[in-house]
Design a protein around this motif. Structure first.
Motif, mmCIF file in Angstrom:
data_model
loop_
_atom_site.group_PDB
_atom_site.id
_atom_site.type_symbol
_atom_site.label_atom_id
_atom_site.label_comp_id
_atom_site.label_asym_id
_atom_site.label_seq_id
_atom_site.Cartn_x
_atom_site.Cartn_y
_atom_site.Cartn_z
ATOM 1 N N ALA A 1 38.282 12.975 49.304
ATOM 2 C CA ALA A 1 38.192 14.375 48.875
ATOM 3 C C ALA A 1 38.586 15.298 50.022
ATOM 4 N N GLY A 2 39.548 14.828 50.824
ATOM 5 C CA GLY A 2 40.100 15.669 51.899
ATOM 6 C C GLY A 2 41.171 16.597 51.313
ATOM 7 N N TRP B 1 41.737 16.558 47.331
ATOM 8 C CA TRP B 1 41.292 17.813 46.734
ATOM 9 C C TRP B 1 42.365 18.403 45.814
ATOM 10 N N SER C 1 33.783 9.997 47.930
ATOM 11 C CA SER C 1 34.075 10.437 49.298
ATOM 12 C C SER C 1 32.900 10.060 50.179
ATOM 13 N N THR D 1 31.885 11.702 52.539
ATOM 14 C CA THR D 1 31.204 12.942 52.905
ATOM 15 C C THR D 1 30.561 13.552 51.654
ATOM 16 N N ASP E 1 29.103 16.353 50.965
ATOM 17 C CA ASP E 1 29.474 17.727 50.653
ATOM 18 C C ASP E 1 30.842 17.784 49.944
ATOM 19 N N HIS E 2 31.831 17.025 50.457
ATOM 20 C CA HIS E 2 33.160 16.994 49.828
ATOM 21 C C HIS E 2 33.087 16.380 48.430
ATOM 22 N N LYS F 1 31.399 18.894 46.035
ATOM 23 C CA LYS F 1 32.210 20.076 45.702
ATOM 24 C C LYS F 1 33.404 19.724 44.820
ATOM 25 N N LYS G 1 42.752 23.029 52.061
ATOM 26 C CA LYS G 1 41.886 23.422 50.937
ATOM 27 C C LYS G 1 41.870 24.931 50.720
#
Lengths: 258, 258
Positions: free
Chosen positions: B8-9, B13, B31, B33, B35-36, B39, B115
């Motif tokens: 989800a980089g 994205w 992902s 991460t 948070d990624h 979102k 992003k």
């Protein structure tokens, strides 16, 4: 205002034709190359000459658009000392006129010009300098008919802007040439890169170029970097360039994360 | 088609959100991460996880958008072996999947993604490879919902295109950063250069970059080149870069005039 245009290269060509379109009178075109003088004279509906001794007197502006290294000798050859004399160079002081004429300045359009391609002048920054307020006002007025983006700068600012422009424009274009050559080696057309290049510019415009940086160096992706250096093994100069620009990006990223 | 997006980089994205907009079902976002994952999951209305052991079975496509150096370990961690597995990297062979799954390929969008900035996918070249005709056809169909510019390439072509893109995009952007830094030193804003940079790109597009080359090196204006090198005296790395790019332009001009 009546303008004598001295020089009919890329810059002179575009300036004279846009000034004529903006309803200035080009009273004469001067170029040492007969073909250029003739063609630009026809375009802007003006008499032309290849001889500095035949420069018309009585113009309001004598606009020099000649190569930097020829400018001082062209100025010295101009028998006319009246009017405002200004050059269009990014890197020369206006003092080059000081011992020859009373009224002088600089009229520098920050753009890359080739005769084969029309440009829209309205958002081109025009940098103005002059040796007194009256001349500054007149050059500013002339510029305002071509562009909405006029700047009164110092010589040091103009010089620095010119250096920045060499990196941002001339050197970027050289990188596009390198990319084109690499693509030819894989039978791929340069056009493939245009959406990417356009997006690179718009990202830099919106985010600042530093924030917009992507790619193997920005990701510290050493495997890809090493592979690319291997692919460039047969062109040492290109390999050095790759290494230098990669180091530069790594250095910037290091500064940012500090 | 149901798609599981792994990563989800910047690339993941934009791909996931444009695939969702094109009415594909993103069945899961993965992902490392949280948070990624969270979102992007919200954005594309999909469940999300940070654990490769929780990847959903049954998707048509497993799309990997992870950093190159993590790809092989992420593939190895994926418990699901069905569906077509494809990565989005410019410089990795599709054979990275060969020992893990039966159906695989590459889905490489040639663009710079951040992003913070939306992109229009319609003219972005998407390079496709697959291990058989059936998979190639499916990936091609998927790409055709995003872009009008789909290319079936070999690994060698994709690699060379990626290298060319680093010069044309990542390195040009670094030159814009250098220009920005030079302008800051003269209290001038980067925006001043935008008309020039945009025109540089459009000239390269219309004339070819080699024909469009202008500037002190193209004019062989050694006085200006020497002055610029003096201005860069306090930054030896930048001075070396200036010299290298100038030599490159001089070399190209010499080849052209031969």
């Amino acid at each position: 205002m009546n303008i004598v245009c001295i020089g009919a290269g890329n810059v002179g060509w575009h300036l004279a034709s846009h000034l004529a379109e903006a309803d200035f009178t080009i009273s004469q075109v001067v170029s040492r190359t007969m073909d250029h003088a003739h063609k630009l004279g026809q375009l802007v509906n003006a008499p032309y000459t290849t001889s500095m001794s035949e420069v018309f007197p009585g113009a309001d502006i004598y606009l020099y658009a000649v190569p930097d290294h020829q400018l001082s000798s062209v100025i010295a050859q101009n028998p006319i000392k009246t009017g405002i004399h200004c050059h269009t160079a990014g890197s020369l002081s206006m003092d080059i006129f000081a011992e020859h004429v009373e009224n002088y300045g600089v009229f520098y359009p920050l753009q890359t010009f080739s005769k084969q391609k029309q440009v829209d002048f309205h958002d081109i920054p025009i940098l103005i300098e002059a040796n007194n307020k009256h001349n500054l006002h007149l050059l500013q007025k002339m510029a305002s008919h071509l562009s909405n983006n006029i700047l009164l700068t110092t010589f040091q600012q103009r010089q620095q802007l010119h250096l920045a422009a060499v990196f941002a424009c001339n050197f970027s274009n050289n990188l596009f040439t390198i990319a084109d050559q690499l693509l030819k080696g894989a039978n791929l057309p340069f056009d493939l890169l245009l959406p990417l290049i356009r997006e690179t510019v718009e990202k830099a415009a919106i985010l600042t170029p530093e924030t917009a940086q992507t790619g193997p160096a920005a990701r510290k992706d050493t495997d890809v970097i090493e592979m690319h250096l291997t692919m460039l093994e047969n062109d040492k100069q290109l390999q050095t360039l790759y290494r230098l620009l990669t180091d530069n990006i790594l250095k910037n990223k290091a500064t940012v994360s500090k």
